[in-house]
Enzyme design. Structure first.
Site, PDB file in Angstrom:
ATOM      1  N   CYS A 113      33.421 -43.345-100.084  1.00 55.88           N
ATOM      2  CA  CYS A 113      34.146 -44.615-100.020  1.00 55.88           C
ATOM      3  C   CYS A 113      33.190 -45.754-100.341  1.00 55.88           C
ATOM      4  CB  CYS A 113      34.821 -44.806 -98.656  1.00 55.88           C
ATOM      5  SG  CYS A 113      33.691 -44.858 -97.257  1.00 55.88           S
ATOM      6  N   PRO A 128      37.146 -38.023 -88.863  1.00 54.34           N
ATOM      7  CA  PRO A 128      37.991 -37.666 -87.720  1.00 54.34           C
ATOM      8  C   PRO A 128      39.099 -36.668 -88.027  1.00 54.34           C
ATOM      9  CG  PRO A 128      38.687 -39.774 -88.587  1.00 54.34           C
ATOM     10  CD  PRO A 128      37.485 -39.375 -89.395  1.00 54.34           C
ATOM     11  N   ASP A 147      24.245 -30.078 -89.852  1.00 54.09           N
ATOM     12  CA  ASP A 147      23.925 -30.816 -91.068  1.00 54.09           C
ATOM     13  C   ASP A 147      24.491 -29.972 -92.210  1.00 54.09           C
ATOM     14  OD1 ASP A 147      22.682 -31.671 -93.452  1.00 54.09           O
ATOM     15  OD2 ASP A 147      20.913 -32.369 -92.375  1.00 54.09           O
ATOM     16  N   SER A 150      41.281 -36.732 -91.181  1.00 59.51           N
ATOM     17  CA  SER A 150      42.370 -37.121 -92.088  1.00 59.51           C
ATOM     18  C   SER A 150      42.467 -36.178 -93.273  1.00 59.51           C
ATOM     19  CB  SER A 150      42.172 -38.565 -92.573  1.00 59.51           C
ATOM     20  OG  SER A 150      40.915 -38.715 -93.217  1.00 59.51           O
ATOM     21  N   LYS A 151      41.350 -35.906 -93.928  1.00 57.13           N
ATOM     22  CA  LYS A 151      41.367 -35.023 -95.098  1.00 57.13           C
ATOM     23  C   LYS A 151      41.488 -33.564 -94.686  1.00 57.13           C
ATOM     24  CE  LYS A 151      38.506 -38.383 -97.552  1.00 57.13           C
ATOM     25  NZ  LYS A 151      38.311 -39.220 -96.335  1.00 57.13           N
ATOM     26  N   GLU A 188      31.288 -31.009 -88.865  1.00 52.19           N
ATOM     27  CA  GLU A 188      30.960 -32.394 -88.522  1.00 52.19           C
ATOM     28  C   GLU A 188      29.584 -32.444 -87.884  1.00 52.19           C
ATOM     29  OE1 GLU A 188      30.505 -36.168 -88.134  1.00 52.19           O
ATOM     30  OE2 GLU A 188      32.224 -35.341 -89.237  1.00 52.19           O
TER      31      GLU A 188
END
Length: 476
Positions: free
Chosen positions: A246, A127, A175, A129-130, A148
């Site tokens: 993550c 979304p 992609d 953040s980075k 994205e």
């Protein structure tokens, strides 16, 4: 999060065989069942860390610095039950981003001793953040391509970039595997925060392990291998890329990085992250990667690898069908007239790092460094929509205010807390004993929150409908 959270036995067995001997599997399981600490990152595109700390000093917030991010803080709040963090005035003004502490680590690794930020790619960005963390380092200079794959997440990504004042970004919807062939060696630095099985996210997501299986991680690792090869092909020689996830298993982490090394040999160098911050050695692997188990820093589980490209590599040629680009760049003299009108109307001065482009009656501000990529890849959106032309001049846009205004403009009007709440509810404002004409920048506690227009003694609300909120708003 409750202590009976589902953790598959096969996952525990996998972790047992790969976790360093100095770590305890019992502590790992216990930590996974403990709620994750909330954390935020100050948005230095809008406010310095020192000024932010001064601004929130009157709140019942306890802020503890995150060791690997000098703008990151763990946060404890006394007002958690009455107002959500996302509905605080500071968040809606874009002064901070709600971001898990571990997820700040990949960008820190990318930026460390890295001045090559003219053209940067965030390959899986929503979304945001980075992406916004990278943008803070770039200070809206250069060009930041935010890609994205999921169409449903593009809108959220754009909203976060706009709220945080980012105007040097260009959004793509692909992609990530296309970048290596469509834009070979086009980027100075690349972040690939790869889609993964999410094992490290179990502390904030009760369903993180619901669909986990050994077979599924093998399938995901195959996708990651294609993505990391594409990212490396898109990176300029001498450039730096960071691969992160993550998740905790080595199939999606170390093995993906080693696959890249096997594919491109000496062109690939793993750069150690052992000195990235005080304590980094606790999570360091033999290769110099950071493999963060949640109990080490009381955080989300994460993996971070920093990779240097030492030589050009082969890419397969691709036949492109781009279609006509719907924008035309404005000539220098016309650009100057538009910039002068913006300054006359709103006391905003355009930077020299941007170019003005037109599409029909729309006026757009593009980052200058994006020009070499126009015609090479298809963009979903570039820069910001500055204005719409009409018979009497320009109708300046909300996103132009949120990205370009500082709140110190001569046409800025300061709202009280009750007025600011009315503003965010989409209602017009009637400042006491004031009237005016033309467009006006509205601020709350010194920072812009939108653009309105004087109609007699009221300011007509210009907040976009999708940003209107009506419940659980801030008190001050």
């Amino acid at each position: 999060m409750h202590p009976n959270i589902y953790i598959p036995d096969a996952f525990i067995d996998l972790i047992k065989h790969t976790m360093p001997e100095n770590l305890s599997i019992d502590e790992f399981i216990s930590c996974c069942k403990t709620p994750l600490r909330r954390s935020i990152r100050v948005n230095t595109l809008k406010i310095s860390v020192a000024d932010f700390l001064t601004r929130v000093a009157d709140k019942d917030w306890t802020l503890t610095p995150v060791p690997w991010c000098d703008t990151g803080f763990w946060i404890k709040r006394e007002d958690e039950e009455s107002v959500s963090l996302g509905n605080t005035a500071e968040h809606m003004a874009g002064l901070f981003y709600i971001q898990e502490a571990s997820s700040m680590m990949p960008v820190t690794a990318l930026l460390d001793k890295n001045d090559n930020l003219d053209c940067v790619l965030d390959m899986a960005s929503a979304p945001g953040s980075k992406t916004t963390q990278i943008a803070c380092a770039m200070q809206n200079k250069g060009a930041l391509v935010a890609n994205e794959l999921a169409a449903s997440r593009i809108k959220v990504l754009h909203a976060n970039l706009q709220r945080c004042g980012v105007h040097n970004a260009a959004l793509t919807h692909f992609d990530g595997c296309v970048f290596g062939t469509w834009a070979p060696e086009a980027f100075d630095s690349i972040l690939l925060d790869a889609p993964c099985s999410g094992e490290g996210a179990i502390r904030k997501d009760d369903d993180a392990m619901a669909n986990w299986s050994l077979e599924s991680i093998d399938e995901i690792a195959a996708v990651q291998r294609n993505l990391i090869v594409s990212a490396f092909q898109a990176l300029k020689p001498g450039g730096v890329m960071v691969y992160s996830t993550c998740t905790l298993n080595q199939h999606e982490n170390q093995e993906v990085c080693h696959y890249l090394k096997q594919t491109f040999g000496d062109a690939v160098e793993f750069e150690s992250l052992g000195d990235l911050f005080d304590g980094a050695q606790q999570a360091l692997t033999a290769e110099g990667f950071l493999h963060v188990y949640p109990q080490v820093f009381d955080s989300e589980g994460f993996f971070v690898a920093r990779i240097r490209k030492h030589a050009s590599v082969e890419t397969e040629p691709v036949k492109k069908r781009m279609g006509k680009f719907p924008f035309n760049q404005v000539k220098a003299d016309e650009q100057q007239l538009i910039a002068q009108q913006l300054n006359a109307d709103l006391d905003i001065t355009l930077s020299t790092n941007s170019d003005i482009w037109l599409r029909d009656k729309e006026v757009w501000l593009f980052p200058s460094q994006i020009k070499p990529l126009i015609g090479e890849i298809r963009f979903q959106r570039i820069g910001i929509k500055l204005a719409e032309q009409h018979k009497k001049g320009y109708r300046w846009q909300h996103e132009a205010i949120m990205t370009l205004a500082t709140g110190k403009e001569t046409v800025a009007i300061a709202l009280t807390a009750p007025q600011a709440k009315e503003w965010f509810m989409g209602r017009d404002i009637r400042p006491e004993n004031q009237s005016g004409k033309g467009e006006v920048i509205v601020t709350y506690r010194d920072y812009p929150i939108g653009i309105g227009k004087w109609v007699g003694n009221r300011i007509k609300n210009g907040l976009p409908r999708e940003l209107v909120r009506d419940t659980n708003l801030f008190d001050i």
